[in-house]
Design a protein around this motif. Structure first.
Motif, PDB file in Angstrom:
ATOM      1  N   ILE A 143      -8.855  53.933   7.371  1.00  0.00           N
ATOM      2  CA  ILE A 143      -8.691  52.579   7.884  1.00  0.00           C
ATOM      3  C   ILE A 143      -7.246  52.161   7.633  1.00  0.00           C
ATOM      4  CG2 ILE A 143      -9.470  50.176   7.749  1.00  0.00           C
ATOM      5  CD1 ILE A 143     -12.104  51.277   6.522  1.00  0.00           C
ATOM      6  N   LEU A 144      -6.588  51.604   8.643  1.00  0.00           N
ATOM      7  CA  LEU A 144      -5.230  51.118   8.491  1.00  0.00           C
ATOM      8  C   LEU A 144      -5.228  49.614   8.205  1.00  0.00           C
ATOM      9  CD1 LEU A 144      -3.624  53.044  11.493  1.00  0.00           C
ATOM     10  CD2 LEU A 144      -3.599  53.698   9.067  1.00  0.00           C
ATOM     11  N   GLY A 145      -4.039  49.028   8.146  1.00  0.00           N
ATOM     12  CA  GLY A 145      -3.913  47.586   7.966  1.00  0.00           C
ATOM     13  C   GLY A 145      -3.473  47.200   6.568  1.00  0.00           C
ATOM     14  N   ASN A 146      -2.368  46.432   6.489  1.00  0.00           N
ATOM     15  CA  ASN A 146      -1.811  46.036   5.193  1.00  0.00           C
ATOM     16  C   ASN A 146      -2.010  44.569   4.851  1.00  0.00           C
ATOM     17  OD1 ASN A 146      -0.713  48.627   4.880  1.00  0.00           O
ATOM     18  ND2 ASN A 146       1.179  48.051   5.915  1.00  0.00           N
ATOM     19  N   GLN A 203     -12.074  30.268  -1.530  1.00  0.00           N
ATOM     20  CA  GLN A 203     -10.678  29.836  -1.484  1.00  0.00           C
ATOM     21  C   GLN A 203      -9.934  30.532  -0.345  1.00  0.00           C
ATOM     22  OE1 GLN A 203      -8.701  30.449  -5.217  1.00  0.00           O
ATOM     23  NE2 GLN A 203      -6.914  29.213  -4.669  1.00  0.00           N
ATOM     24  N   ARG A 204      -9.028  29.807   0.327  1.00  0.00           N
ATOM     25  CA  ARG A 204      -8.208  30.365   1.402  1.00  0.00           C
ATOM     26  C   ARG A 204      -7.050  31.146   0.786  1.00  0.00           C
ATOM     27  NH1 ARG A 204      -5.423  27.106   4.295  1.00  0.00           N
ATOM     28  NH2 ARG A 204      -5.893  27.706   6.449  1.00  0.00           N
ATOM     29  N   VAL A 205      -6.886  32.406   1.209  1.00  0.00           N
ATOM     30  CA  VAL A 205      -5.889  33.287   0.590  1.00  0.00           C
ATOM     31  C   VAL A 205      -5.272  34.227   1.613  1.00  0.00           C
ATOM     32  CG1 VAL A 205      -6.960  33.253  -1.711  1.00  0.00           C
ATOM     33  CG2 VAL A 205      -7.656  34.994  -0.029  1.00  0.00           C
ATOM     34  N   ILE A 206      -4.141  34.813   1.220  1.00  0.00           N
ATOM     35  CA  ILE A 206      -3.586  35.987   1.885  1.00  0.00           C
ATOM     36  C   ILE A 206      -3.533  37.117   0.868  1.00  0.00           C
ATOM     37  CG2 ILE A 206      -2.250  34.948   3.742  1.00  0.00           C
ATOM     38  CD1 ILE A 206       0.152  34.830   1.915  1.00  0.00           C
ATOM     39  N   GLY A 207      -3.584  38.348   1.359  1.00  0.00           N
ATOM     40  CA  GLY A 207      -3.538  39.484   0.443  1.00  0.00           C
ATOM     41  C   GLY A 207      -2.812  40.661   1.059  1.00  0.00           C
ATOM     42  N   HIS A 208      -2.217  41.478   0.189  1.00  0.00           N
ATOM     43  CA  HIS A 208      -1.504  42.690   0.599  1.00  0.00           C
ATOM     44  C   HIS A 208      -2.352  43.890   0.191  1.00  0.00           C
ATOM     45  CE1 HIS A 208       2.689  44.828   0.813  1.00  0.00           C
ATOM     46  NE2 HIS A 208       1.830  45.281   1.707  1.00  0.00           N
ATOM     47  N   CYS A 209      -2.805  44.649   1.171  1.00  0.00           N
ATOM     48  CA  CYS A 209      -3.685  45.796   0.923  1.00  0.00           C
ATOM     49  C   CYS A 209      -2.858  47.040   0.568  1.00  0.00           C
ATOM     50  CB  CYS A 209      -4.527  46.087   2.158  1.00  0.00           C
ATOM     51  SG  CYS A 209      -5.481  44.681   2.740  1.00  0.00           S
ATOM     52  N   ASP A 210      -3.310  47.803  -0.406  1.00  0.00           N
ATOM     53  CA  ASP A 210      -2.511  48.938  -0.892  1.00  0.00           C
ATOM     54  C   ASP A 210      -3.126  50.298  -0.563  1.00  0.00           C
ATOM     55  OD1 ASP A 210      -4.467  49.680  -2.840  1.00  0.00           O
ATOM     56  OD2 ASP A 210      -3.612  48.320  -4.298  1.00  0.00           O
ATOM     57  N   GLY A 211      -4.012  50.340   0.416  1.00  0.00           N
ATOM     58  CA  GLY A 211      -4.732  51.574   0.692  1.00  0.00           C
ATOM     59  C   GLY A 211      -3.870  52.754   1.103  1.00  0.00           C
ATOM     60  N   LEU A 212      -2.689  52.501   1.678  1.00  0.00           N
ATOM     61  CA  LEU A 212      -1.822  53.626   2.055  1.00  0.00           C
ATOM     62  C   LEU A 212      -1.314  54.387   0.843  1.00  0.00           C
ATOM     63  CD1 LEU A 212       0.367  52.301   5.015  1.00  0.00           C
ATOM     64  CD2 LEU A 212      -1.508  53.948   5.097  1.00  0.00           C
ATOM     65  N   ILE A 213      -1.327  53.735  -0.326  1.00  0.00           N
ATOM     66  CA  ILE A 213      -0.916  54.413  -1.555  1.00  0.00           C
ATOM     67  C   ILE A 213      -2.126  54.810  -2.387  1.00  0.00           C
ATOM     68  CG2 ILE A 213       0.371  54.197  -3.708  1.00  0.00           C
ATOM     69  CD1 ILE A 213       2.245  52.300  -2.309  1.00  0.00           C
ATOM     70  N   SER A 214      -3.047  53.871  -2.592  1.00  0.00           N
ATOM     71  CA  SER A 214      -4.210  54.170  -3.430  1.00  0.00           C
ATOM     72  C   SER A 214      -5.183  55.109  -2.733  1.00  0.00           C
ATOM     73  CB  SER A 214      -4.931  52.871  -3.795  1.00  0.00           C
ATOM     74  OG  SER A 214      -5.514  52.269  -2.643  1.00  0.00           O
ATOM     75  N   LEU A 215      -5.116  55.169  -1.380  1.00  0.00           N
ATOM     76  CA  LEU A 215      -6.035  55.966  -0.555  1.00  0.00           C
ATOM     77  C   LEU A 215      -7.479  55.503  -0.700  1.00  0.00           C
ATOM     78  CD1 LEU A 215      -4.536  59.557  -0.958  1.00  0.00           C
ATOM     79  CD2 LEU A 215      -3.921  57.752   0.672  1.00  0.00           C
ATOM     80  N   ILE A 229     -10.137  53.308   0.856  1.00  0.00           N
ATOM     81  CA  ILE A 229     -10.307  52.679   2.168  1.00  0.00           C
ATOM     82  C   ILE A 229     -10.789  51.240   2.062  1.00  0.00           C
ATOM     83  CG2 ILE A 229     -10.610  54.801   3.500  1.00  0.00           C
ATOM     84  CD1 ILE A 229     -13.630  54.403   3.270  1.00  0.00           C
ATOM     85  N   LYS A 230     -11.394  50.855   0.931  1.00  0.00           N
ATOM     86  CA  LYS A 230     -11.791  49.454   0.777  1.00  0.00           C
ATOM     87  C   LYS A 230     -10.568  48.552   0.713  1.00  0.00           C
ATOM     88  CE  LYS A 230     -14.217  49.841  -3.033  1.00  0.00           C
ATOM     89  NZ  LYS A 230     -14.032  51.294  -3.290  1.00  0.00           N
ATOM     90  N   ARG A 231      -9.415  49.123   0.348  1.00  0.00           N
ATOM     91  CA  ARG A 231      -8.188  48.344   0.187  1.00  0.00           C
ATOM     92  C   ARG A 231      -7.288  48.452   1.416  1.00  0.00           C
ATOM     93  NH1 ARG A 231      -6.054  50.315  -5.620  1.00  0.00           N
ATOM     94  NH2 ARG A 231      -7.887  49.916  -6.900  1.00  0.00           N
ATOM     95  N   ASN A 232      -7.892  48.323   2.592  1.00  0.00           N
ATOM     96  CA  ASN A 232      -7.131  48.288   3.832  1.00  0.00           C
ATOM     97  C   ASN A 232      -7.587  47.101   4.669  1.00  0.00           C
ATOM     98  OD1 ASN A 232      -5.242  50.620   3.843  1.00  0.00           O
ATOM     99  ND2 ASN A 232      -7.123  51.765   3.514  1.00  0.00           N
ATOM    100  N   GLY A 233      -6.781  46.751   5.683  1.00  0.00           N
ATOM    101  CA  GLY A 233      -6.942  45.448   6.289  1.00  0.00           C
ATOM    102  C   GLY A 233      -7.797  45.336   7.526  1.00  0.00           C
ATOM    103  N   PHE A 234      -7.944  46.406   8.304  1.00  0.00           N
ATOM    104  CA  PHE A 234      -8.638  46.267   9.575  1.00  0.00           C
ATOM    105  C   PHE A 234     -10.146  46.439   9.388  1.00  0.00           C
ATOM    106  CE2 PHE A 234      -4.425  47.917  11.428  1.00  0.00           C
ATOM    107  CZ  PHE A 234      -3.933  46.621  11.550  1.00  0.00           C
ATOM    108  N   GLN A 235     -10.723  45.481   8.691  1.00  0.00           N
ATOM    109  CA  GLN A 235     -12.157  45.443   8.444  1.00  0.00           C
ATOM    110  C   GLN A 235     -12.581  44.008   8.154  1.00  0.00           C
ATOM    111  OE1 GLN A 235     -13.180  47.849   4.929  1.00  0.00           O
ATOM    112  NE2 GLN A 235     -11.021  47.838   4.364  1.00  0.00           N
TER     113      GLN A 235
END
Length: 357
Positions: free
Chosen positions: A63-66, A86-98, A100-106
């Motif tokens: 899954i891609l998306g940061n 709460q309303r938030v923004i977040g930076h997903c680190d899945g490209l490094i941690s590998l 897939i739960k930590r990616n954005g297109f979901q």
């Protein structure tokens, strides 16, 4: 385990251009993680570069998306900064941690607490989602690599100028504002059509990057001890930035892409890893062979928790560039990636995933 039913846009194999929307990984936050119900996800150059260049050894399907914006759905046991709803923004680190739960297109994305920020009610989530990757890339270059003072709402002016090459880009838009919030005078390059835009972000002067004598103009505008950050990093911009930096006796040039061969040997030219604020020094050391050493977790906390919420609330930091929103949910992610691959200016491509309630 989570009771939330997830769905994701999957890249099924290396170099696949089409994405398959199907059931996603079950959210299950670790102690310092936040699960975000995704209203909007932004598209970044890394998404199409992974598709086209296959430069990462990813475990497919992936899954891609940061970058994500939405509301907190779950928090880990040690999360103290955020609450459910709460309303938030977040930076997903899945490209490094590998992971897939930590990616954005979901529909439900997991982020480390230190790279999640509260979003004021006055700021639409579609606008807020343009920030995470650009801010973290800029912050890593400015605070970890160039060692500037951390951003402040009331910065003390410094007798120093920084050239941000590519001020209308996503990274450049954040770099201008962060550098100003650190007390620096900022000059930048942009097209003439974007001069007002970059000056509205805080740049003191804008230079037309298409001008044949732009390098000479920049040299004349800078002095010994000033700094340069290349937010575009094509071969041409790297050469131009290296020439400017060499002319003022500088030594370190951060880039957003890998260095091109043939740059002056007296310069330390290094690519910036925009996800550095998400990781501790020891975690990044374990990834050194792929990503280089270093770590900047204090930068993540300083920027996203100490500075950004109040800066956004007060209007001292703008969510720029403006979003170009594509509606239609996860099935539109591939369309957004293709649009960015073709090129956009002073806008950021954003996918409406679930929308803002």
């Amino acid at each position: 385990m989570s009771a939330f039913k997830n769905e994701a846009a999957w890249m099924m194999m290396k170099n696949a251009k089409e994405l398959e929307v199907k059931e996603g990984p079950v959210p299950d936050p670790a102690a310092e993680e936040v699960v975000i119900k995704v209203a909007y996800a932004a598209v970044n150059p890394s998404d199409w570069r992974v598709q086209d260049q296959g430069f990462l050894n990813l475990p497919f399907p992936f899954i891609l998306g940061n970058d994500v914006a939405g509301t907190v759905a779950q928090v880990g046991s040690e999360v103290t900064e955020f609450r459910v709803g709460q309303r938030v923004i977040g930076h997903c680190d899945g490209l490094i941690s590998l992971d897939i739960k930590r990616n954005g297109f979901q529909l439900y994305s997991t982020c480390r607490e230190r790279v999640v920020s509260a979003v004021p009610d006055s700021l639409p989530l579609a606008n807020a989602v343009v920030l995470p990757s650009g801010v973290d890339t800029a912050a890593t270059a400015l605070y970890r690599d160039l060692e500037l003072p951390l951003p402040s709402l009331n910065a003390t002016p410094m007798e120093k100028t920084i050239l941000i090459w590519g001020g209308a880009s996503s990274c450049g838009s954040s770099a201008i504002q962060l550098a100003v919030a650190s007390g620096l005078r900022v000059i930048t390059t942009a097209s003439k059509a974007n001069f007002d835009y970059v000056k509205g972000l805080g740049a003191s002067e804008a230079f037309d990057y298409r001008a044949p004598d732009v390098v000479d103009q920049l040299k004349a505008a800078m002095k010994e001890g000033d700094l340069v950050f290349d937010c575009i990093s094509t071969p041409d911009t790297q050469i131009a930035c290296a020439e400017v930096l060499s002319s003022i006796g500088g030594s370190f040039l951060p880039l957003v892409l890998k260095p091109e061969p043939g740059l002056p040997g007296n310069l330390d030219v290094q690519p910036v890893m925009g996800l550095a604020p998400a990781f501790t020094t020891s975690e990044l050391s374990e990834l050194a062979n792929a990503w280089g050493p270093g770590g900047a977790p204090h930068v993540g906390t300083a920027v996203w928790h100490d500075f950004m919420p109040e800066a956004l609330e007060s209007g001292k930091f703008q969510a720029k560039p403006d979003p170009f929103v594509i509606k239609g949910g996860l099935s539109k992610v591939h369309e957004g990636i293709n649009m960015l691959r073709d090129g956009v200016s002073a806008r950021k491509v954003v996918i409406e995933i679930a929308g803002e309630a």
